[in-house]
Design a protein around this motif. Structure first.
Motif, PDB file in Angstrom:
ATOM      1  N   ALA A   2       0.740  -1.088   0.173  1.00 40.22           N
ATOM      2  CA  ALA A   2      -0.058  -0.112   0.057  1.00 40.22           C
ATOM      3  C   ALA A   2       0.787   1.167  -0.087  1.00 40.22           C
ATOM      4  N   GLY A   3       0.269   2.327  -0.714  1.00 40.82           N
ATOM      5  CA  GLY A   3       1.217   3.483  -0.815  1.00 40.82           C
ATOM      6  C   GLY A   3       0.701   4.287   0.361  1.00 40.82           C
ATOM      7  N   VAL A   4       1.093   5.801   0.411  1.00 38.25           N
ATOM      8  CA  VAL A   4       0.738   6.549   1.368  1.00 38.25           C
ATOM      9  C   VAL A   4      -0.459   6.879   1.262  1.00 38.25           C
ATOM     10  N   THR A   5      -1.312   6.958   2.523  1.00 33.55           N
ATOM     11  CA  THR A   5      -2.815   7.262   2.371  1.00 33.55           C
ATOM     12  C   THR A   5      -2.983   8.420   3.166  1.00 33.55           C
ATOM     13  N   GLN A   6      -4.220   9.236   2.927  1.00 36.30           N
ATOM     14  CA  GLN A   6      -4.229  10.342   3.386  1.00 36.30           C
ATOM     15  C   GLN A   6      -5.955  10.480   3.845  1.00 36.30           C
ATOM     16  N   PHE A   7      -6.227  10.839   4.835  1.00 40.39           N
ATOM     17  CA  PHE A   7      -7.861  11.263   5.106  1.00 40.39           C
ATOM     18  C   PHE A   7      -7.921  12.517   5.983  1.00 40.39           C
ATOM     19  N   PRO A   8      -9.186  13.194   5.559  1.00 41.38           N
ATOM     20  CA  PRO A   8      -9.886  12.844   4.340  1.00 41.38           C
ATOM     21  C   PRO A   8      -9.338  13.421   2.877  1.00 41.38           C
ATOM     22  N   SER A   9      -9.859  13.102   1.833  1.00 46.89           N
ATOM     23  CA  SER A   9      -9.584  13.693   0.660  1.00 46.89           C
ATOM     24  C   SER A   9      -9.830  15.188   0.352  1.00 46.89           C
TER      25      SER A   9
END
Lengths: 116, 113
Positions: A2-9
């Motif tokens: 999995a890559g880098v995830t951010q929340f929220p979009s």
């Protein structure tokens, strides 16, 4: 992997409110960075964590911004209180010391923050 | 930090080779040259990095003259999907990316049929 995830979009808030952005780096990456692009400007560095420690926070604009990385895993960036000029896209990136000596940072898709 | 200058925009057609030149007159001895690519609504993505002469990978080539005051990113046979913003960055490169990145304005490449 999995890559880098951010929340929220996306996040739309009113001036004076508080917003908390979250970043989950690539597993095992000790380096975590926050950047932002405000309208019409270049992408600017905010700060750099090595594990849970702030290595460089020279880009943080003022004390309304607070970044944390408890436990050296995910990070949060809180803006309190938000101002109109905080609107923009906030990027998170991570990197690993084992990445063959090159300065490669892996970026998340960003969080678009709009302050009304 | 060394400042970079690159064209604001470039246009090309599918199948052509595209060369984007970046000027960095104040590059320091310890500085590396790195190029990132950014598509709309995505974060920047590493393309290639070099110190001197020529570097080639599966995506692009990077040409750096002996004085290192400029560099050229070469994209062979571009396609529509290469439409993106390309950033030239110059800075000290510790192992594993332990340095902040300094972005300039980038070059908006538009590829047409």
């Amino acid at each position: 992997e999995a890559g880098v995830t951010q929340f929220p979009s996306h996040s739309v808030i009113e001036k004076g409110q508080t917003v908390t952005l979250r970043c989950d780096p690539i597993s095992g990456h000790d380096n975590l960075y926050w950047y932002r692009r405000v309208m019409g400007k270049e992408i600017k560095f905010l700060l750099h964590f090595v594990k849970e420690s702030k290595q460089d926070e020279s880009g943080m604009p003022n004390n309304r911004f607070l970044a944390e990385r408890t436990g050296g895993t995910y990070s949060t960036l809180k803006v309190q209180p938000a101002e109109l000029e905080d609107s923009g896209v906030y990027f998170c990136a991570s990197s690993s010391p084992g990445t063959s000596g090159r300065n490669e940072q892996f970026f998340g898709p960003g969080t678009r923050l709009t302050v009304l | 930090l060394a400042k970079t200058t690159q064209p604001i925009s470039m246009d090309s057609y599918e199948g052509q080779e595209v060369n984007i030149t970046c000027s960095h007159n104040n590059i320091a001895t310890n500085d590396y040259i790195t190029w990132y690519q950014q598509f709309p609504s995505q974060g920047p993505r590493f393309i290639i990095q070099g110190y001197k002469t020529k570097v080639t990978n599966e995506v692009a080539s990077l040409f750096i003259p002996a004085d290192r005051k400029s560099s050229t990113l070469s994209l062979p046979r571009v396609s529509l999907s290469d439409t993106a913003v390309y950033y030239c960055l110059v800075g000290d490169s510790l192992g594993g990316g332990g340095n902040k990145l300094t972005f300039g304005t980038g070059t908006q490449l538009k590829v047409e049929l």
